[in-house]
Write a protein that holds these residues in place. Structure first.
Motif, short mmCIF file in Angstrom:
data_model
loop_
_atom_site.label_atom_id
_atom_site.label_comp_id
_atom_site.label_asym_id
_atom_site.label_seq_id
_atom_site.Cartn_x
_atom_site.Cartn_y
_atom_site.Cartn_z
N ASP A 68 0.82 -1.22 0.00
CA ASP A 68 0.00 0.00 0.00
C ASP A 68 0.85 1.26 0.00
N LYS A 69 2.14 1.12 0.28
CA LYS A 69 3.03 2.27 0.33
C LYS A 69 4.45 1.81 0.05
N GLY A 70 5.35 2.79 -0.04
CA GLY A 70 6.74 2.49 -0.35
C GLY A 70 7.60 2.39 0.89
N LEU A 71 8.80 2.92 0.79
CA LEU A 71 9.80 2.85 1.87
C LEU A 71 10.12 1.41 2.24
N ASN A 72 10.15 0.53 1.24
CA ASN A 72 10.45 -0.89 1.50
C ASN A 72 11.44 -1.43 0.46
N GLY A 73 12.37 -0.61 0.06
CA GLY A 73 13.39 -1.06 -0.87
C GLY A 73 12.82 -1.38 -2.24
N ALA A 74 13.23 -2.53 -2.80
CA ALA A 74 12.81 -2.92 -4.15
C ALA A 74 11.60 -3.84 -4.12
N TYR A 75 10.89 -3.89 -3.01
CA TYR A 75 9.76 -4.82 -2.87
C TYR A 75 8.73 -4.62 -3.98
N ASN A 76 8.22 -3.42 -4.13
CA ASN A 76 7.19 -3.14 -5.15
C ASN A 76 7.77 -3.24 -6.56
N HIS A 77 8.98 -2.76 -6.74
CA HIS A 77 9.60 -2.80 -8.07
C HIS A 77 9.72 -4.22 -8.59
N ASN A 78 10.17 -5.13 -7.75
CA ASN A 78 10.39 -6.52 -8.18
C ASN A 78 9.08 -7.20 -8.59
N ILE A 79 8.03 -6.99 -7.81
CA ILE A 79 6.77 -7.67 -8.10
C ILE A 79 6.12 -7.07 -9.35
N ILE A 80 6.23 -5.76 -9.53
CA ILE A 80 5.66 -5.11 -10.71
C ILE A 80 6.44 -5.52 -11.96
N LYS A 81 7.75 -5.61 -11.85
CA LYS A 81 8.57 -6.02 -12.99
C LYS A 81 8.20 -7.44 -13.44
N MET A 82 7.99 -8.35 -12.50
CA MET A 82 7.63 -9.72 -12.86
C MET A 82 6.24 -9.77 -13.48
N ALA A 83 5.33 -8.94 -12.98
CA ALA A 83 3.98 -8.88 -13.57
C ALA A 83 4.04 -8.38 -15.01
N GLU A 84 4.88 -7.39 -15.27
CA GLU A 84 5.02 -6.88 -16.63
C GLU A 84 5.60 -7.93 -17.56
N GLU A 85 6.50 -8.76 -17.05
CA GLU A 85 7.05 -9.84 -17.87
C GLU A 85 5.98 -10.86 -18.23
N ARG A 86 5.08 -11.14 -17.29
CA ARG A 86 3.99 -12.07 -17.57
C ARG A 86 3.00 -11.50 -18.58
N LEU A 87 2.83 -10.20 -18.58
CA LEU A 87 1.90 -9.57 -19.52
C LEU A 87 2.38 -9.68 -20.96
N LYS A 88 3.66 -9.86 -21.18
CA LYS A 88 4.21 -9.95 -22.52
C LYS A 88 4.04 -11.35 -23.13
N LEU A 89 3.67 -12.33 -22.33
CA LEU A 89 3.53 -13.70 -22.82
C LEU A 89 2.23 -13.86 -23.61
#
Length: 299
Positions: free
Chosen positions: A91-112
């Motif tokens: 729900d918020k940031g200040l947690n390192g790469a937590y949100n970035h990593n999960i969003i990046k993996m979701a974007e990779e799945r969207l390309k399939l």
């Protein structure tokens, strides 16, 4: 060189920030431990359900061909398959790469291949994917990811099961963050539907859960209709709690790193402050000596 006043102001600002980051570290530590305890308390029941499903699938080999929860729908081409993807962000940031990593993996799945529909949990993920034009995002699950509850997991499970049985979805996955250890978290993709026999093996289920001889009444399909939604509810709930614990673990690491960096900055500023003060004192002494010498020459 900065003035003594400027250095003092910066040191005061860093000290105030360090108090906040240290407090956030302690809060996240407490929440993470509580989340792991809740997950440990609820695991035995869902492992029991998983064991029962395992026994049914092993003793009833024809079930895979007949039961709708095990229907792989091989007649649908990969490019035509409708895939539901539950994405668990924070729900918020200040947690390192937590949100970035999960969003990046979701974007990779969207390309399939295939049409993917996102069911995003967490404010960060909803805001990010909501800005993308080519993403089909369902707005049903506007839940906070703080303090996961069984009720929310059941609502999500019911929506996914209904979509799968009605033909709106051919596959359902959940993308969440798993805490590997106290120093590492990584995004993980888990398939929820259709069920696969390979996922129900005794080696994957912890031992220690009592088993009895079972009889299926009135039929195997009706028993599956009762057990599978409960099984999926437990899996989704476990993923939500695991993601919640991972988020706070990531925030702990980020806040500890911030606190350590603040301490390092304070050490450097303390050296600068002492040098500036020493230079100011030296300057004052020089001025006093120069003034005294001038007075002597006049006399």
């Amino acid at each position: 060189m900065a003035s003594i006043k400027e250095i003092q102001t910066r040191m005061k600002s860093i000290q105030d920030t360090m108090k906040i980051t240290n407090a956030m570290y302690l809060i996240s530590s407490s929440k993470m431990k509580k989340a792991k305890k809740v997950l440990a308390d609820t695991e035995p029941y869902f492992f029991g359900v998983q064991r029962a499903l395992d026994r049914m699938l092993r003793h009833l080999p024809d079930t895979e061909k007949e039961n709708r929860y095990l229907d792989q729908r091989p007649e649908i081409a990969p490019g035509d398959r409708k895939i539901g993807l539950i994405v668990v962000t924070a729900d918020k940031g200040l947690n390192g790469a937590y949100n970035h990593n999960i969003i990046k993996m979701a974007e990779e799945r969207l390309k399939l291949p295939g049409h993917r529909k996102l069911y995003v949990l967490g404010v960060v993920g909803r805001q990010y994917f909501g800005k993308l034009k080519d993403v089909d995002m369902d707005g049903s699950f506007r839940y906070t990811v703080q303090k996961p509850t069984m009720h929310r997991a059941r609502l999500i499970s019911e929506t996914m099961v209904d979509g799968f049985l009605n033909g709106e979805l051919d596959e359902v996955f959940i993308l969440f963050t798993e805490m590997v250890n106290s120093m590492k978290e990584e995004p993980k993709l888990k398939q929820l539907l259709p069920l696969k026999k390979a996922d129900f093996t005794m080696s994957k289920i912890p031992s220690g859960v009592m088993q009895e001889n079972i009889s299926l009444y009135p039929s195997a399909d009706e028993v599956m209709d009762n057990m599978v939604p409960n099984y999926l509810t437990g899996i989704i709930y476990g993923c939500l709690v695991e993601a919640y614990a991972s988020e706070h673990n990531a925030r702990m690491m980020a806040m500890r790193s911030s606190t350590d960096n603040a301490k390092e900055m304070l050490r450097d500023l303390s050296i600068q402050y002492n040098r500036a003060r020493q230079a100011a004192i030296t300057q004052e002494i020089t001025e006093v000596v120069s003034g005294a010498n001038a007075q002597k020459r006049k006399g």
